[in-house]
Design a protein around this motif. Sequence first.
Motif, PDB file in Angstrom:
ATOM      1  N   UNK A  23       0.521  -1.026   0.160  1.00  0.00           N
ATOM      2  CA  UNK A  23      -0.096   0.138   0.090  1.00  0.00           C
ATOM      3  C   UNK A  23       0.880   0.924  -0.020  1.00  0.00           C
ATOM      4  N   UNK A  24       0.808   2.448  -0.984  1.00  0.00           N
ATOM      5  CA  UNK A  24       1.465   3.328  -0.953  1.00  0.00           C
ATOM      6  C   UNK A  24       0.288   4.566  -0.584  1.00  0.00           C
ATOM      7  N   UNK A  25       0.950   5.609  -0.793  1.00  0.00           N
ATOM      8  CA  UNK A  25      -0.493   6.819  -0.689  1.00  0.00           C
ATOM      9  C   UNK A  25      -0.211   7.322  -1.800  1.00  0.00           C
ATOM     10  N   UNK A  26      -1.487   7.524  -2.062  1.00  0.00           N
ATOM     11  CA  UNK A  26      -1.690   7.665  -3.537  1.00  0.00           C
ATOM     12  C   UNK A  26      -1.119   8.941  -4.677  1.00  0.00           C
ATOM     13  N   UNK A  61     -10.134   5.360  -6.653  1.00  0.00           N
ATOM     14  CA  UNK A  61     -11.047   4.899  -5.670  1.00  0.00           C
ATOM     15  C   UNK A  61     -10.149   5.166  -4.607  1.00  0.00           C
ATOM     16  N   UNK A  62      -8.818   5.383  -4.227  1.00  0.00           N
ATOM     17  CA  UNK A  62      -8.181   5.516  -3.113  1.00  0.00           C
ATOM     18  C   UNK A  62      -8.263   6.964  -2.715  1.00  0.00           C
ATOM     19  N   UNK A  63      -8.364   7.865  -3.569  1.00  0.00           N
ATOM     20  CA  UNK A  63      -8.174   9.200  -3.085  1.00  0.00           C
ATOM     21  C   UNK A  63     -10.007   9.698  -2.892  1.00  0.00           C
ATOM     22  N   UNK A  64     -11.004   8.818  -3.567  1.00  0.00           N
ATOM     23  CA  UNK A  64     -12.001   8.643  -2.581  1.00  0.00           C
ATOM     24  C   UNK A  64     -12.217   7.900  -1.522  1.00  0.00           C
ATOM     25  N   UNK A  65     -11.846   7.237  -1.067  1.00  0.00           N
ATOM     26  CA  UNK A  65     -11.403   6.435  -0.059  1.00  0.00           C
ATOM     27  C   UNK A  65     -10.908   7.502   1.189  1.00  0.00           C
ATOM     28  N   UNK A  66      -9.775   8.117   0.619  1.00  0.00           N
ATOM     29  CA  UNK A  66      -9.148   9.026   2.084  1.00  0.00           C
ATOM     30  C   UNK A  66     -10.250  10.330   2.452  1.00  0.00           C
ATOM     31  N   UNK A  67     -10.605  10.721   1.135  1.00  0.00           N
ATOM     32  CA  UNK A  67     -11.737  11.640   1.299  1.00  0.00           C
ATOM     33  C   UNK A  67     -12.914  11.495   2.161  1.00  0.00           C
ATOM     34  N   UNK A  68     -13.610  10.150   1.929  1.00  0.00           N
ATOM     35  CA  UNK A  68     -14.527   9.495   2.974  1.00  0.00           C
ATOM     36  C   UNK A  68     -14.064   9.986   4.067  1.00  0.00           C
ATOM     37  N   UNK A  69     -12.589   8.552   4.678  1.00  0.00           N
ATOM     38  CA  UNK A  69     -12.507   8.716   5.244  1.00  0.00           C
ATOM     39  C   UNK A  69     -12.506   9.777   6.105  1.00  0.00           C
ATOM     40  N   UNK A  70     -11.990  10.812   5.488  1.00  0.00           N
ATOM     41  CA  UNK A  70     -11.583  12.370   6.640  1.00  0.00           C
ATOM     42  C   UNK A  70     -12.874  12.990   7.350  1.00  0.00           C
ATOM     43  N   UNK A  71     -14.047  13.399   5.427  1.00  0.00           N
ATOM     44  CA  UNK A  71     -15.231  13.634   6.216  1.00  0.00           C
ATOM     45  C   UNK A  71     -16.169  12.717   6.911  1.00  0.00           C
ATOM     46  N   UNK A  72     -15.620  11.349   7.265  1.00  0.00           N
ATOM     47  CA  UNK A  72     -16.257  10.854   8.548  1.00  0.00           C
ATOM     48  C   UNK A  72     -17.299  10.527   7.644  1.00  0.00           C
ATOM     49  N   UNK A  73     -17.676  10.035   6.475  1.00  0.00           N
ATOM     50  CA  UNK A  73     -18.721   9.347   5.584  1.00  0.00           C
ATOM     51  C   UNK A  73     -18.348   7.989   5.279  1.00  0.00           C
ATOM     52  N   UNK A  74     -19.235   7.339   5.478  1.00  0.00           N
ATOM     53  CA  UNK A  74     -18.455   5.822   5.307  1.00  0.00           C
ATOM     54  C   UNK A  74     -19.464   5.270   3.888  1.00  0.00           C
ATOM     55  N   UNK A  75     -18.384   4.173   2.912  1.00  0.00           N
ATOM     56  CA  UNK A  75     -19.217   4.061   2.058  1.00  0.00           C
ATOM     57  C   UNK A  75     -20.297   2.619   1.880  1.00  0.00           C
TER      58      UNK A  75
END
Length: 77
Positions: A23-26, A61-75
Amino acid sequence: MSIHFTVSGLTRSLIHSLGLDHEQAPRPLTPEQNLLLDCYLAGQIPDSAWSDYVFEMPELEKHAQARRAGSGVRALT
């Protein structure tokens, strides 16, 4: 004798799903990719179209997951 091959998006997805990749940073997104991600997260791009974009550019998708995690929104999975 040498053997040359390319790793397709499907193979990369398989390697990732098996946990064989590291796993690498996006990577940073281009302005166009960033706009695409903003539109998806705002609900302006359907999931079927999004999966096509992610197939071509897996870093989205990595960026989408990171933004969701940062905003508290769950996928929804």
